[in-house]
Design an enzyme around this catalytic site. Structure first.
Site, PDB file in Angstrom:
ATOM      1  N   ASP A   1      -4.938   7.612   3.529  1.00 25.04           N
ATOM      2  CA  ASP A   1      -4.771   6.930   4.193  1.00 25.04           C
ATOM      3  C   ASP A   1      -5.574   6.362   4.656  1.00 25.04           C
ATOM      4  OD1 ASP A   1      -3.329   4.543   3.661  1.00 25.04           O
ATOM      5  OD2 ASP A   1      -1.800   5.065   5.229  1.00 25.04           O
ATOM      6  N   GLU A   2      -5.624   4.966   5.346  1.00 26.45           N
ATOM      7  CA  GLU A   2      -6.698   4.573   6.024  1.00 26.45           C
ATOM      8  C   GLU A   2      -8.113   5.006   5.908  1.00 26.45           C
ATOM      9  OE1 GLU A   2      -5.007   1.923   7.649  1.00 26.45           O
ATOM     10  OE2 GLU A   2      -3.074   2.007   7.823  1.00 26.45           O
TER      11      GLU A   2
ATOM     12  N   ARG B   1       0.128  -9.685  10.679  1.00 25.86           N
ATOM     13  CA  ARG B   1       1.160  -9.263  11.325  1.00 25.86           C
ATOM     14  C   ARG B   1       2.327 -10.063  11.137  1.00 25.86           C
ATOM     15  NH1 ARG B   1      -0.065  -4.938   9.829  1.00 25.86           N
ATOM     16  NH2 ARG B   1      -1.983  -6.123   8.821  1.00 25.86           N
TER      17      ARG B   1
ATOM     18  N   GLN C   1     -10.157  -4.578   7.716  1.00 24.49           N
ATOM     19  CA  GLN C   1      -8.453  -3.766   8.800  1.00 24.49           C
ATOM     20  C   GLN C   1     -10.146  -2.752   9.492  1.00 24.49           C
ATOM     21  OE1 GLN C   1      -4.196  -4.335   8.340  1.00 24.49           O
ATOM     22  NE2 GLN C   1      -4.824  -4.212   5.638  1.00 24.49           N
TER      23      GLN C   1
ATOM     24  N   LYS D   1       0.723  -1.329  -0.494  1.00 28.61           N
ATOM     25  CA  LYS D   1      -0.102  -0.220  -0.330  1.00 28.61           C
ATOM     26  C   LYS D   1       0.565   0.962  -0.217  1.00 28.61           C
ATOM     27  CE  LYS D   1      -1.385   1.926   4.138  1.00 28.61           C
ATOM     28  NZ  LYS D   1      -1.639   2.244   4.921  1.00 28.61           N
ATOM     29  N   THR D   2       1.492   0.749   1.174  1.00 33.39           N
ATOM     30  CA  THR D   2       2.370   2.398   0.902  1.00 33.39           C
ATOM     31  C   THR D   2       3.642   2.698  -0.016  1.00 33.39           C
ATOM     32  OG1 THR D   2       2.616   1.661   3.030  1.00 33.39           O
ATOM     33  CG2 THR D   2       4.537   3.734   2.572  1.00 33.39           C
TER      34      THR D   2
END
Length: 762
Positions: free
Chosen positions: A246-247, A641, A277, A57-58
């Site tokens: 973002d998010e 994670r 998420q 994503k980043t």
């Protein structure tokens, strides 16, 4: 408006220059998947990027920003909002690195946290927002202090009205843009609503008297300003032609309104996130913001990123199967091209102590194989689980760190120094003033301060003003009056130096001067213990932090910021530090943290402890479809994670408040695919009794058929040690609660159209 037309209209770089640059920026697409390339190169219009865990994503976000800049979009026209300072900094650094060799300046891009952007904008448009330009930002500790004052001011018992519960309610009001005045106008007739109205009003009065805003205020005031002031709204829309959020699944109502209000006529909004998420509903996040994005923007392009570059095959398969049980799940094909790796380990234990010992032994084994401690983490649903884990790691000689958020800035000596600095910026900050006026002791005790407070009340002035009026307080002792006058003179001297009065002072010089001249440094130098030495080292570290901090860039044509303005911005950056910002992945220690705090992090080895009914899923969510789905998302976030090794542990019995109780394994364990997990013998080591994992066949909302009661819909499912019960709403017989192991229920496929032809469907 297309990019070419917009470039001509705005006088941006010529299209010839853009075309000449095109071949060079093509390298921005190297090593990207087809889906990632599509997200990066989509320029105009609304765009939804569904970014699964570990999907790069980043990389996509920063490559897209670099792509826009390299194709003629001025950096200052772009606004990227995220949730942590760490994420914002990483984005800025990556974009700058991508473009530094392309003769394109990316330094002017506005990439900030939501709260940081709101704080800066509110100061810029303070009059329009109705806030003082020099407002202080109260962190969680300051806010708790004010909440305690508000409860006392409302003449309520703190034992019944705790700052935590009251603060949560006030946060919910503010996220919905409900001010204390609006709350009073529409207050309900019940006791709780009336009482909360009194506390909310008292809280706001104290905050206003201190010229202070809390984190929720930053969002609420910004959203209200954008909603009510067309001139400001249009100015910001004109400034920021390309918006990236973002998010997005973590945005609350206020943040949603801010984002929506910033979208101009070009409608160039790109939101990135993953509804799977979304784990912060408890603090106001609304997953509907991302789920309904396509309804808000019907012409939006949707790009799913399902390839996981982080986790091995079995971890991806297990987590994908788990989250597939959620109804609020936007379908994306989760997969990885990495090897299958180790299966997900399902590890039971006799009790919480054996569970901790088992995790410790596994981590030591990984360490022996060369995995650094810093690449291991233990995650848990509630903080209370950390105590036994900490004890095991201490006894086992394994270094660990408990991620508890802003630990450094919560230390008493640091809070004292920051309170002095806050007074330099805002002399009306009564909370900071009360903390340090006699710290270290300077002869201004409670009695003297009480006389100043009484004078402030009689004269209807603020506490800071009353200190400057100490000569008129007849009851004040001469020594105390001199001490107060010296204190006021000291703070005023610092402010004058910071506000352009000293040509040789910079921010770290100011911080060092405040620490020295306030007496804090000498107070700890006079001590000889290890604690005093540590406190001096912490104060030295604060000066280092000021020296390492980089002031925000100044727009062309604007004057350089004064030290006072830099101090205000630095204090903002400290106040807005989050849990994730405080986790240092380079430390050689195992990380212990909650599942909520783990969002955005990754480790080679992860253990999730306490996979039991009542813990994960939490007891509050049992029987509630929305709550259960959020708990499943939380487990999913924890599982993803892990890069290479994942263990899910649970105990047959756990001690709660001194009482040992039998525990039942989490229903989520029964939702994992057999071919991706390794199930260790689940017999209780103390009794030899096997504790079965709950039967997850039966889900709320599914249609079932019973040989006696006929067709019905499952309304509630509860997993207990004696078995799973389902409450079914039958068409002819009403609700019945059945033990599913003996009920002979049959799931009915909706495609069979079981209700067709029935006059009264459920």
């Amino acid at each position: 408006m297309a990019l070419e037309a917009l470039s001509r209209a705005m006088g941006w770089a010529s299209m010839n220059r853009i075309e000449a640059m095109h071949d060079d920026v093509g390298t921005l697409l190297e090593d990207l998947t087809e889906a990632q390339q599509e997200a990066v190169t989509t320029v105009d219009g609304p765009l939804l990027v569904l970014a699964g865990p570990g999907s790069g994503k980043t990389t996509v976000v920063t490559r897209r920003m670099a792509w826009l800049i390299a194709h003629g979009v001025p950096a200052w026209r772009m606004l990227a909002l995220t949730f942590t300072n760490k994420a914002a900094g990483a984005m800025r650094d990556r974009v700058d690195l991508l473009l530094q060799e392309r003769d394109v300046d990316a330094r002017d891009v506005t990439c900030m946290t939501y709260h940081g952007f709101c704080a800066r904008t509110l100061r810029q448009y303070a009059d329009s927002a109705g806030v003082p330009p020099g407002f202080s930002i109260y962190d969680t500790t300051d806010r708790r202090s004010v909440l305690k004052q508000a409860i006392r001011k409302a003449e309520l018992d703190p034992a019944n009205w705790t700052p935590a519960s009251v603060g949560e309610s006030i946060s919910n009001y503010k996220s919905m843009l409900v001010t204390s005045e609006m709350h009073e106008e529409h207050i309900g007739g019940d006791f709780y609503s009336r009482t909360m109205g009194r506390i909310y009003r008292a809280y706001e009065e104290i905050m206003q008297a201190n010229d202070a805003l809390d984190f929720d205020d930053l969002l609420m005031r910004m959203a209200m300003m954008l909603r009510d002031d067309a001139a400001v709204r249009e100015a910001l829309q004109d400034r920021y032609r390309y918006l990236l959020i973002d998010e997005y699944q973590d945005t609350n109502h206020a943040q949603f309104l801010i984002a929506t209000s910033l979208v101009g006529t070009a409608r160039n909004i790109c939101v990135v996130g993953d509804p799977d998420q979304s784990i912060y509903a408890w603090r106001g996040a609304d997953v509907r913001n991302i789920l309904e994005f396509e309804e808000q923007y019907p012409d939006a392009k949707v790009v799913p990123l399902g390839r996981n570059f982080r986790s091995t095959g079995h971890i991806v398969a297990a987590s994908a199967k788990l989250i597939g049980h959620n109804a609020s799940h936007l379908r994306k094909e989760l997969h990885t091209e990495l090897e299958d790796g180790a299966r997900v380990l399902l590890q039971p234990s006799g009790d919480e102590h054996q569970e901790a010992s088992t995790i410790l032994a596994a981590f030591k084994d990984h360490a022996d194989k060369g995995v650094p401690w810093s690449e291991m983490a233990v995650l848990y649903r509630i903080n209370a689980l950390s105590r036994v884990l900490e004890q095991a790691f201490r006894d086992g000689g394994v270094p660990y760190v408990v991620a508890r958020g802003t630990a450094f800035y919560e230390r008493a000596e640091i809070k004292d120094a920051l309170s002095y600095l806050r007074l330099v910026v805002n002399r009306n900050d009564d909370t900071a003033l009360r903390r340090v006026i006699n710290s270290p002791p300077r002869g201004i005790g409670k009695t003297s301060l009480g006389r100043v407070e009484q004078h402030a009340m009689l004269e209807n002035i603020r506490l800071g003003e009353a200190l400057r009026d100490v000569g008129r307080i007849d009851t004040m002792a001469a020594r105390a009056a001199r001490s107060i006058a010296a204190f006021v003179e000291m703070v005023d001297r610092w402010r004058a130096a910071a506000d352009g009065g000293s040509l040789v002072m910079d921010l770290p010089d100011l911080v060092a001067s405040v620490i020295r001249e306030s007496g804090l440094e000498q107070a700890f130098k006079s001590g000889r213990g290890d604690e005093d030495i540590a406190r001096l080292e912490n104060l030295d570290e604060l000066v280092t932090a000021a020296a390492e901090w980089t002031p925000p860039p100044v727009d062309e044509g604007e004057e350089a910021s004064t030290i006072l303005e830099q101090l205000a911005a630095w204090l903002e950056s400290i106040a807005l530090v989050s849990d994730a910002d405080m986790v240092d992945p380079e430390r050689g220690a195992v990380t212990l943290m909650t599942l909520h705090a783990a969002k955005g992090l990754e480790f080679d080895v992860v253990a999730i402890a306490g996979l039991e009914q009542g813990l994960l899923p939490h007891g509050r969510s049992v029987g509630e479809e929305n709550g259960l789905e959020e708990e499943r998302r939380l487990c999913y976030v924890g599982m993803t994670r892990a890069r290479k090794n994942l263990a899910l542990t649970w105990a047959h019995r756990r001690t709660v408040r001194g009482i040992t109780e039998r525990a039942m394994p989490s229903q989520f364990l029964g939702e994992l695919p057999d071919d991706a997990v390794e199930r260790v013998d689940d017999r209780d080591p103390w009794t030899g009794v096997r504790s079965a994992i709950p039967d997850t066949t039966w889900q709320v909302g599914m249609t079932v058929r019973h040989q006696t009661f006929g067709l019905g819909v499952v309304r509630r499912v509860i997993h207990r040690p004696r078995g799973t019960t389902a409450t079914v709403d039958f068409l002819e017989y009403g609700q019945r609660t059945l033990l599913v192991a003996h009920a002979n229920l049959e799931p009915v496929d909706p495609e069979e159209r079981p209700w067709e032809g029935i006059d009264v469907p459920l």
